[in-house]
Design a protein around this motif. Sequence first.
Motif, mmCIF file in Angstrom:
data_model
loop_
_atom_site.group_PDB
_atom_site.id
_atom_site.type_symbol
_atom_site.label_atom_id
_atom_site.label_comp_id
_atom_site.label_asym_id
_atom_site.label_seq_id
_atom_site.Cartn_x
_atom_site.Cartn_y
_atom_site.Cartn_z
ATOM 1 N N MET A 1 0.842 -1.201 0.000
ATOM 2 C CA MET A 1 0.000 0.000 0.000
ATOM 3 C C MET A 1 0.877 1.251 0.000
ATOM 4 O O MET A 1 1.960 1.259 0.571
ATOM 5 C CB MET A 1 -0.918 0.025 1.225
ATOM 6 C CG MET A 1 -1.979 -1.038 1.208
ATOM 7 S SD MET A 1 -3.072 -0.926 2.631
ATOM 8 C CE MET A 1 -4.175 0.367 2.047
ATOM 9 N N ASP A 2 0.366 2.302 -0.654
ATOM 10 C CA ASP A 2 1.072 3.572 -0.638
ATOM 11 C C ASP A 2 0.083 4.714 -0.436
ATOM 12 O O ASP A 2 -1.125 4.485 -0.268
ATOM 13 C CB ASP A 2 1.909 3.758 -1.912
ATOM 14 C CG ASP A 2 1.065 3.816 -3.189
ATOM 15 O OD1 ASP A 2 -0.152 4.090 -3.119
ATOM 16 O OD2 ASP A 2 1.634 3.603 -4.266
ATOM 17 N N ARG A 3 0.604 5.915 -0.458
ATOM 18 C CA ARG A 3 -0.247 7.074 -0.160
ATOM 19 C C ARG A 3 -1.425 7.194 -1.114
ATOM 20 O O ARG A 3 -2.496 7.656 -0.731
ATOM 21 C CB ARG A 3 0.578 8.348 -0.115
ATOM 22 C CG ARG A 3 1.171 8.723 -1.446
ATOM 23 C CD ARG A 3 2.097 9.892 -1.364
ATOM 24 N NE ARG A 3 1.333 11.092 -1.549
ATOM 25 C CZ ARG A 3 1.802 12.298 -1.368
ATOM 26 N NH1 ARG A 3 3.030 12.479 -0.982
ATOM 27 N NH2 ARG A 3 1.051 13.343 -1.566
ATOM 28 N N ASP A 4 -1.246 6.780 -2.386
ATOM 29 C CA ASP A 4 -2.350 6.854 -3.340
ATOM 30 C C ASP A 4 -3.511 5.952 -2.916
ATOM 31 O O ASP A 4 -4.676 6.311 -3.114
ATOM 32 C CB ASP A 4 -1.878 6.474 -4.747
ATOM 33 C CG ASP A 4 -0.927 7.515 -5.332
ATOM 34 O OD1 ASP A 4 -0.938 8.672 -4.877
ATOM 35 O OD2 ASP A 4 -0.150 7.149 -6.244
ATOM 36 N N ASP A 5 -3.189 4.792 -2.347
ATOM 37 C CA ASP A 5 -4.238 3.891 -1.864
ATOM 38 C C ASP A 5 -5.047 4.555 -0.748
ATOM 39 O O ASP A 5 -6.266 4.406 -0.680
ATOM 40 C CB ASP A 5 -3.638 2.577 -1.353
ATOM 41 C CG ASP A 5 -2.982 1.770 -2.455
ATOM 42 O OD1 ASP A 5 -3.574 1.651 -3.545
ATOM 43 O OD2 ASP A 5 -1.870 1.269 -2.222
ATOM 44 N N ILE A 6 -4.352 5.275 0.129
ATOM 45 C CA ILE A 6 -5.033 5.947 1.241
ATOM 46 C C ILE A 6 -5.890 7.095 0.729
ATOM 47 O O ILE A 6 -7.041 7.257 1.138
ATOM 48 C CB ILE A 6 -3.999 6.454 2.285
ATOM 49 C CG1 ILE A 6 -3.189 5.279 2.848
ATOM 50 C CG2 ILE A 6 -4.698 7.248 3.390
ATOM 51 C CD1 ILE A 6 -4.015 4.190 3.510
ATOM 52 N N VAL A 7 -5.355 7.892 -0.195
ATOM 53 C CA VAL A 7 -6.125 8.996 -0.773
ATOM 54 C C VAL A 7 -7.360 8.454 -1.482
ATOM 55 O O VAL A 7 -8.459 9.000 -1.341
ATOM 56 C CB VAL A 7 -5.243 9.853 -1.707
ATOM 57 C CG1 VAL A 7 -6.082 10.864 -2.482
ATOM 58 C CG2 VAL A 7 -4.153 10.564 -0.907
ATOM 59 N N ASP A 8 -7.197 7.353 -2.230
ATOM 60 C CA ASP A 8 -8.348 6.730 -2.903
ATOM 61 C C ASP A 8 -9.378 6.254 -1.883
ATOM 62 O O ASP A 8 -10.583 6.407 -2.083
ATOM 63 C CB ASP A 8 -7.906 5.547 -3.767
ATOM 64 C CG ASP A 8 -7.142 5.975 -5.014
ATOM 65 O OD1 ASP A 8 -7.149 7.179 -5.350
ATOM 66 O OD2 ASP A 8 -6.523 5.094 -5.639
ATOM 67 N N MET A 9 -8.905 5.663 -0.789
ATOM 68 C CA MET A 9 -9.802 5.174 0.253
ATOM 69 C C MET A 9 -10.592 6.328 0.867
ATOM 70 O O MET A 9 -11.795 6.218 1.091
ATOM 71 C CB MET A 9 -8.984 4.461 1.332
ATOM 72 C CG MET A 9 -9.780 3.854 2.456
ATOM 73 S SD MET A 9 -8.707 3.100 3.707
ATOM 74 C CE MET A 9 -7.969 4.556 4.452
ATOM 75 N N LEU A 10 -9.926 7.456 1.101
ATOM 76 C CA LEU A 10 -10.595 8.620 1.684
ATOM 77 C C LEU A 10 -11.546 9.273 0.690
ATOM 78 O O LEU A 10 -12.568 9.831 1.081
ATOM 79 C CB LEU A 10 -9.564 9.638 2.180
ATOM 80 C CG LEU A 10 -8.760 9.205 3.402
ATOM 81 C CD1 LEU A 10 -7.605 10.169 3.637
ATOM 82 C CD2 LEU A 10 -9.640 9.126 4.639
ATOM 83 N N GLY A 11 -11.190 9.233 -0.593
ATOM 84 C CA GLY A 11 -12.088 9.730 -1.633
ATOM 85 C C GLY A 11 -12.069 11.224 -1.860
ATOM 86 O O GLY A 11 -12.917 11.738 -2.580
ATOM 87 N N VAL A 12 -11.135 11.936 -1.254
ATOM 88 C CA VAL A 12 -11.035 13.386 -1.458
ATOM 89 C C VAL A 12 -9.577 13.748 -1.707
ATOM 90 O O VAL A 12 -8.669 13.027 -1.309
ATOM 91 C CB VAL A 12 -11.567 14.201 -0.252
ATOM 92 C CG1 VAL A 12 -13.057 13.996 -0.063
ATOM 93 C CG2 VAL A 12 -10.822 13.867 1.017
ATOM 94 N N ASP A 13 -9.378 14.884 -2.359
ATOM 95 C CA ASP A 13 -8.019 15.384 -2.525
ATOM 96 C C ASP A 13 -7.511 15.842 -1.168
ATOM 97 O O ASP A 13 -8.220 16.514 -0.418
ATOM 98 C CB ASP A 13 -7.998 16.561 -3.501
ATOM 99 C CG ASP A 13 -8.281 16.127 -4.937
ATOM 100 O OD1 ASP A 13 -7.950 14.966 -5.266
ATOM 101 O OD2 ASP A 13 -8.815 16.943 -5.699
ATOM 102 N N ILE A 14 -6.290 15.453 -0.854
ATOM 103 C CA ILE A 14 -5.672 15.813 0.422
ATOM 104 C C ILE A 14 -4.551 16.802 0.126
ATOM 105 O O ILE A 14 -3.690 16.524 -0.718
ATOM 106 C CB ILE A 14 -5.092 14.565 1.136
ATOM 107 C CG1 ILE A 14 -6.151 13.483 1.313
ATOM 108 C CG2 ILE A 14 -4.454 14.944 2.459
ATOM 109 C CD1 ILE A 14 -7.254 13.821 2.275
ATOM 110 N N SER A 15 -4.562 17.913 0.806
ATOM 111 C CA SER A 15 -3.526 18.920 0.587
ATOM 112 C C SER A 15 -2.182 18.392 1.068
ATOM 113 O O SER A 15 -2.121 17.515 1.938
ATOM 114 C CB SER A 15 -3.879 20.212 1.336
ATOM 115 O OG SER A 15 -3.706 20.027 2.725
ATOM 116 N N PRO A 16 -1.091 18.919 0.498
ATOM 117 C CA PRO A 16 0.244 18.474 0.926
ATOM 118 C C PRO A 16 0.454 18.615 2.444
ATOM 119 O O PRO A 16 1.156 17.801 3.037
ATOM 120 C CB PRO A 16 1.190 19.393 0.142
ATOM 121 C CG PRO A 16 0.417 19.778 -1.077
ATOM 122 C CD PRO A 16 -1.015 19.860 -0.623
#
Length: 139
Positions: free
Chosen positions: A91-106
């Motif tokens: 798993m990587d950060r993209d998997d987490i962002v996809d799971m959350l479903g929203v754009d996450i700011s840096p």
Amino acid sequence: MGMGSDMYRQQILDHYKNPRNYGELEEPTFTHVGENPMCGDEIRMDVRLEDDGETIEYVAFKGDGCAISQASASMLSSELQGKTLEELQEMDRDDIVDMLGVDISPMRIKCAVLAEKVAQDGAEIYRGELEKEKTTTED
């Protein structure tokens, strides 16, 4: 951002206010803790493996922090059940962002990936591949 992103924001708030798998396991296979010093987020992940020593049977977490870090830990605790340690490591950060479903700011990405990093480091420690008392997002 359309109506879909509002649905995901509601999902994040729901996981923050009503976290899934919150607490501690009585007999975890491994436990690990971590923090995001920039935001003050703290997470403890308890993982119990099935008899094969590779498949995640159950995950519980405890922590304190912002809505993103706590919702991410709640969602991840459900997502990991039934996966292997290998799948966790992939798993990587993209998997987490996809799971959350929203754009996450840096600025908030470290909040979002804290639980993932804690679980991954805990698995590496369990396997004897890493020695670390606490994970931090500054590593």
